[in-house]
Motif scaffolding. Structure first.
Motif, mmCIF file in Angstrom:
data_model
loop_
_atom_site.group_PDB
_atom_site.id
_atom_site.type_symbol
_atom_site.label_atom_id
_atom_site.label_comp_id
_atom_site.label_asym_id
_atom_site.label_seq_id
_atom_site.Cartn_x
_atom_site.Cartn_y
_atom_site.Cartn_z
ATOM 1 N N GLN A 1 0.890 -1.270 0.008
ATOM 2 C CA GLN A 1 0.255 0.261 0.022
ATOM 3 C C GLN A 1 0.894 1.145 -0.077
ATOM 4 O O GLN A 1 1.963 1.176 0.745
ATOM 5 C CB GLN A 1 -0.845 0.041 1.150
ATOM 6 C CG GLN A 1 -2.020 -1.122 1.164
ATOM 7 C CD GLN A 1 -2.944 -1.024 2.501
ATOM 8 O OE1 GLN A 1 -2.544 -1.101 3.686
ATOM 9 N NE2 GLN A 1 -4.115 -0.692 2.096
ATOM 10 N N ASN B 1 -4.136 3.804 -0.943
ATOM 11 C CA ASN B 1 -3.805 3.017 -2.150
ATOM 12 C C ASN B 1 -3.570 4.098 -3.373
ATOM 13 O O ASN B 1 -3.573 3.384 -4.492
ATOM 14 C CB ASN B 1 -4.885 2.046 -2.227
ATOM 15 C CG ASN B 1 -4.827 0.826 -1.548
ATOM 16 O OD1 ASN B 1 -3.782 0.544 -0.638
ATOM 17 N ND2 ASN B 1 -5.799 -0.183 -1.242
ATOM 18 N N GLU C 1 -2.700 -7.075 -4.238
ATOM 19 C CA GLU C 1 -3.804 -6.647 -4.588
ATOM 20 C C GLU C 1 -4.631 -5.964 -3.272
ATOM 21 O O GLU C 1 -5.467 -5.146 -3.536
ATOM 22 C CB GLU C 1 -4.783 -8.018 -4.620
ATOM 23 C CG GLU C 1 -4.730 -8.980 -3.744
ATOM 24 C CD GLU C 1 -5.356 -10.432 -3.837
ATOM 25 O OE1 GLU C 1 -5.812 -10.442 -4.931
ATOM 26 O OE2 GLU C 1 -5.646 -11.003 -2.958
ATOM 27 N N THR C 2 -4.006 -5.977 -2.259
ATOM 28 C CA THR C 2 -4.717 -5.308 -1.157
ATOM 29 C C THR C 2 -4.369 -3.627 -1.509
ATOM 30 O O THR C 2 -5.146 -2.798 -0.654
ATOM 31 C CB THR C 2 -4.002 -5.566 0.364
ATOM 32 O OG1 THR C 2 -4.737 -5.113 1.431
ATOM 33 C CG2 THR C 2 -2.258 -5.174 0.301
ATOM 34 N N ARG D 1 -7.376 -1.652 -3.716
ATOM 35 C CA ARG D 1 -8.705 -1.171 -3.431
ATOM 36 C C ARG D 1 -8.750 0.296 -3.356
ATOM 37 O O ARG D 1 -7.575 1.005 -3.245
ATOM 38 C CB ARG D 1 -8.931 -1.473 -2.067
ATOM 39 C CG ARG D 1 -9.227 -3.115 -1.940
ATOM 40 C CD ARG D 1 -9.375 -3.657 -0.531
ATOM 41 N NE ARG D 1 -7.995 -3.527 0.067
ATOM 42 C CZ ARG D 1 -7.652 -2.729 0.967
ATOM 43 N NH1 ARG D 1 -8.822 -1.955 1.852
ATOM 44 N NH2 ARG D 1 -6.649 -2.662 1.914
ATOM 45 N N LYS D 2 -9.834 0.879 -3.958
ATOM 46 C CA LYS D 2 -9.838 2.625 -4.020
ATOM 47 C C LYS D 2 -10.246 3.271 -2.721
ATOM 48 O O LYS D 2 -11.328 3.649 -2.345
ATOM 49 C CB LYS D 2 -11.237 2.752 -5.006
ATOM 50 C CG LYS D 2 -10.810 2.434 -6.481
ATOM 51 C CD LYS D 2 -11.802 2.518 -7.403
ATOM 52 C CE LYS D 2 -11.339 2.091 -8.888
ATOM 53 N NZ LYS D 2 -12.385 2.663 -9.851
ATOM 54 N N VAL D 3 -8.906 3.217 -2.000
ATOM 55 C CA VAL D 3 -9.028 4.003 -0.673
ATOM 56 C C VAL D 3 -8.058 4.953 -0.712
ATOM 57 O O VAL D 3 -7.091 4.705 -1.535
ATOM 58 C CB VAL D 3 -9.020 3.302 0.526
ATOM 59 C CG1 VAL D 3 -10.253 2.287 0.602
ATOM 60 C CG2 VAL D 3 -7.787 2.274 0.372
#
Length: 295
Positions: free
Chosen positions: A205, A239, A230-231, A234-236
């Motif tokens: 991240q 990230n 892949e973690t 996510r659209k946060v």
């Protein structure tokens, strides 16, 4: 050449290749001190030698046997490396791990599981001792039983190192003088080693502005493979950087098996989430058991 001269050379305001060229000329310590009178070479070298004499720290210089091959092949590798434990060997499987100091729970659990599974399959993790993603990676490597290579942003006699119990048993590596404290530019030097020691970097991240993103850029610049876990897709907000890396072409991976396949590393054991009653390993609220390929 005497250790005192090599240490003095490593303290000069020169590029590493210039230090190496000067070393081949066989300089005298007094000549170096006379040429650079403002560097207090004598007192700094004396402190360095005293630290080496009273610790289990060793030192290796560019051009010597034992200096790791990957950093030595880059444009401006550190002239001097201090280390406790061992340095990476050319025949070892190595993978670097980095990420933000402020990840979410999924990020830390993913970093832990990746490093645990890597270590169980005899792949050494290379990371730092920063909080967050790197710290979770150290926990995973420790539980695998295969010591991580930890690139430090300070000297090995500082409290930042000596009072960190998580570093016990790790292979610690620092290009700095023993009492050098952490600073922004030393973090950048640390990132160089984290990238250079292994052929691949996994970013878990990274925000839009972060050291992890800078580390990934450096890895790409020196020709390393960069993967995005892949973690980090996510659209946060945490990230934003890893999403950018993926959009620019860095391949996504789900875990160690994907990296092992891409890099040709072995995998005899697989980490499997399980119920607490069957757990061999636990991190946070997630439990894991092992599956062997022969099963």
């Amino acid at each position: 050449m005497k250790l005192s001269v090599l240490l003095a050379l490593s303290m000069l305001p020169l590029q590493s290749r210039e230090m190496l060229a000067l070393a081949y000329q066989g300089p005298d310590f007094n000549d170096l001190q006379s040429k650079y009178p403002n560097l207090n070479l004598r007192s700094r070298v004396d402190r360095f030698r005293l630290f080496l004499a009273h610790s289990d720290t060793k030192v290796v210089f560019l051009g010597m046997d034992g200096y790791p091959s990957l950093p030595g092949g880059e444009d401006n590798p550190p002239f001097r490396l201090c280390y406790q434990g061992f340095l990476p060997n050319e025949g070892e499987n190595l993978v670097s791990v980095c990420g933000t100091r402020y990840p979410d729970t999924l990020g830390t659990e993913a970093s832990y599981a990746f490093s645990l599974e890597a270590g169980l399959n005899m792949t050494h993790v290379v990371t730092s001792h920063s909080r967050g993603i790197d710290k979770a990676a150290l926990y995973g490597a420790r539980e695998s039983g295969l010591p991580a290579y930890v690139c430090c942003d300070c000297g090995l006699s500082t409290r930042r190192i000596t009072e960190n119990r998580l570093l016990a048993g790790c292979n610690l590596i620092s290009p700095f003088e023993p009492d050098d404290t952490a600073s922004r530019w030393r973090c950048l030097s640390r990132n160089y080693l984290t990238c250079a020691f292994s052929p691949a970097l996994v970013v878990f991240q990274a925000p839009a502005k972060s050291g992890a993103l800078a580390c990934s850029s450096l890895a790409l610049d020196i020709g390393r493979e960069v993967f995005v876990h892949e973690t980090g897709l996510r659209k946060v907000e945490v990230n934003e950087g890893t999403l950018r890396l993926a959009n620019e072409g860095c391949p996504p991976i789900g875990g160690y098996p994907d990296v092992a396949k891409e890099m040709g590393f072995g995998q005899d054991r697989s980490l499997v989430p399980c119920k607490e009653s069957n757990a061999l390993y636990r991190y946070g609220n997630t439990c894991y058991s092992l599956k062997h390929e022969t099963e």
